[in-house]
Design a protein around this motif. Structure first.
Motif: not given
Length: 494
Positions: A103-104, A107, A334, A470, A473-474, A477-478, A481, A484
């Motif tokens: 996911r990172v 982003v 996002v 990213g 967000l992890r 804001r799980p 995340y 994503i």
């Protein structure tokens, strides 16, 4: 509601404030091909890209470079198409990389994509304004600022971006057919009247290895920009598992073969031994000079007109791509969630379209009011920035295909899962390095110009900022995340 949406191909009428889904089953393979090929713009390549390729590199083998890159991108498309059979998301690169590399990384890729596609779209306004104002001046005797014609086009594109996707496809179909026929007539006229006879020399190894071949690959690669955009429309096509892959293969083949033929025909029109000098002497006017000689003076006027409509088609294609990236990122939280709302009646990413329109308007007005150069600065800098970002995304996407199928092992053959993405990733990495090393040739700047590292640096900065976001967000804001890269399904779960 769900049955109504399925039957009509658009969001249910009850969603009056918007929906998290784009209109469904609106377009097929030909429509996506129109979007893809219009982005590369055959007439713009013939008038601008090919003469510049010959003149700045001294490579006679430009036609064979098109065929080589068509094979490379066709190989890339094998893995890309395999991903499209498992992932249907308007975010395309963003979603593929998020599900293939994490996911990172997704982003980070999304930030590069936003910068790249916005830069391509906004940069084209410079060339459009220059061409449109020049046409008005030559035909009507009225001097209109380039930015004024660009803003008129911007309003029309904003209207079309607000409407249904199939209306956009119909407009692109008409414009693309007109410009493609113009280029084809030019090609046939040059081959038919070749002053030194026909020759296959531009397709030989000797022709390929003359001049600055690295810069030649960079120029030709820029002509393919947009070929990858078919996956952006996967949520709106009738059969995502087949439509995207077929459209991508067709687009790569059409672009590679058609442009190789045009490059060869141009060399035949001047004579193989004269094409480099003729391109350097005439630049973008080479098409008009050669076409006027074989087809008469009316051809120049017709070609100038279709050049304007071709650029409009390219602007519309990239605008739709940017709007869908904004939509995909807004839908998953996002970016601001409002961007992830589709129009309740048209099923279009109307707020993403509006956002792209505002960005383009601010840049065009800024350049116009400050007296900026619409071609050498706005067009040249921005489109090369965008092209470099897309090449980087192609390389990372090749790696993500390997990662996706290594973990999931879903029913694709070994060629699509492993061999094709590995080969294309390596080849595209070479093209990326060549693009960075030869960036001065693309920009037309001195080797020691600060722009040669500043503009590529913007792509790197976008990626680093996206990766950092990213990571944030992890941790912060799980819930966001977790969604994503997973598109409409994640939005419905949230």
């Amino acid at each position: 509601m769900a049955d109504e949406a399925l039957a009509t191909g658009r969001p249910a009428a009850g969603h009056m404030t918007g929906t998290r889904e784009l209109s469904r089953r609106r377009i097929g393979v030909p429509d996506i091909v129109f979007f893809v090929v219009a982005a590369s713009s055959p007439l713009t390549v013939a008038a601008g890209g090919l003469p510049m390729s010959y003149a700045t590199t001294g490579v006679l083998g430009v036609p064979v470079i098109y065929l080589i890159l068509a094979v490379v991108l066709g190989t890339f498309s094998a893995g890309y198409a395999a991903m499209s059979r498992h992932i249907s998301n308007a975010g395309a690169f963003y979603s593929y990389i998020a599900q293939g590399l994490g996911r990172v990384s997704g982003v980070g890729a999304s930030f590069v994509a936003l910068v790249a596609y916005n830069a391509m779209q906004v940069g084209l306004y410079g060339l459009f304004g220059f061409a449109a104002s020049g046409l008005i001046s030559s035909e009507l005797g009225v001097d209109v600022p380039w930015w004024a014609t660009s803003l008129v086009a911007l309003v029309l594109i904003a209207f079309l971006g607000y409407r249904r996707i199939d209306l956009n496809a119909k407009v692109l179909a008409v414009l693309l057919v007109c410009e493609s026929l113009t280029v084809l007539v030019f090609d046939i006229s040059q081959v038919s009247s070749a002053p030194a006879g026909l020759s296959g020399e531009p397709f030989t190894w000797g022709a390929l290895t003359t001049g600055a071949v690295g810069a030649g690959f960079c120029w030709v690669m820029a002509s393919f920009m947009g070929f990858e955009s078919g996956a952006i429309y996967s949520e709106e096509c009738r059969d995502p598992r087949r439509t995207v892959s077929r459209a991508t293969y067709i687009a790569v083949a059409v672009i590679g073969v058609f442009y190789a033929f045009t490059a060869w025909a141009m060399a035949m029109g001047t004579g193989v031994d004269k094409i480099i000098d003729a391109a350097g002497e005439n630049g973008p006017d080479l098409v008009f000079v050669l076409g006027g000689r074989t087809l008469g003076p009316a051809f120049a006027t017709l070609t100038q007109t279709f050049m304007v409509t071709a650029l409009f088609a390219a602007l519309l294609s990239f605008h739709n791509a940017v709007a869908r990236y904004f939509f995909a990122l807004g839908r998953e939280g996002v970016l601001p969630k409002g961007l992830g709302l589709a129009h309740p009646r048209h099923g279009s990413p109307h707020l993403g379209s509006l956002t792209q329109t505002v960005i383009a308007a601010l840049v065009v007005l800024g350049f116009g009011m400050s007296g900026g150069d619409p071609t050498n600065t706005l067009f040249n800098w921005f489109t090369n920035l965008g092209a470099l970002g897309v090449i980087l995304l192609l390389v990372v996407t090749s790696v993500s295909v390997l990662g996706f199928f290594r973990r999931r092992g879903r029913g694709e053959n070994g060629w699509s899962r492993v061999v094709a993405p590995a080969l294309s990733g390596a080849a595209l990495a070479v093209v990326l390095v060549l693009a960075v090393v030869n960036f001065d040739a693309l920009l037309g700047t001195p080797p020691d110009s600060v722009l040669n590292w500043l503009i590529p640096g913007l792509v790197l900065i976008a990626g680093v900022v996206g990766l950092a976001y990213g990571v944030w967000l992890r941790g912060s804001r799980p819930a966001v995340y977790a969604k994503i890269g997973h598109g409409a399904d994640a939005a419905q779960d949230g």
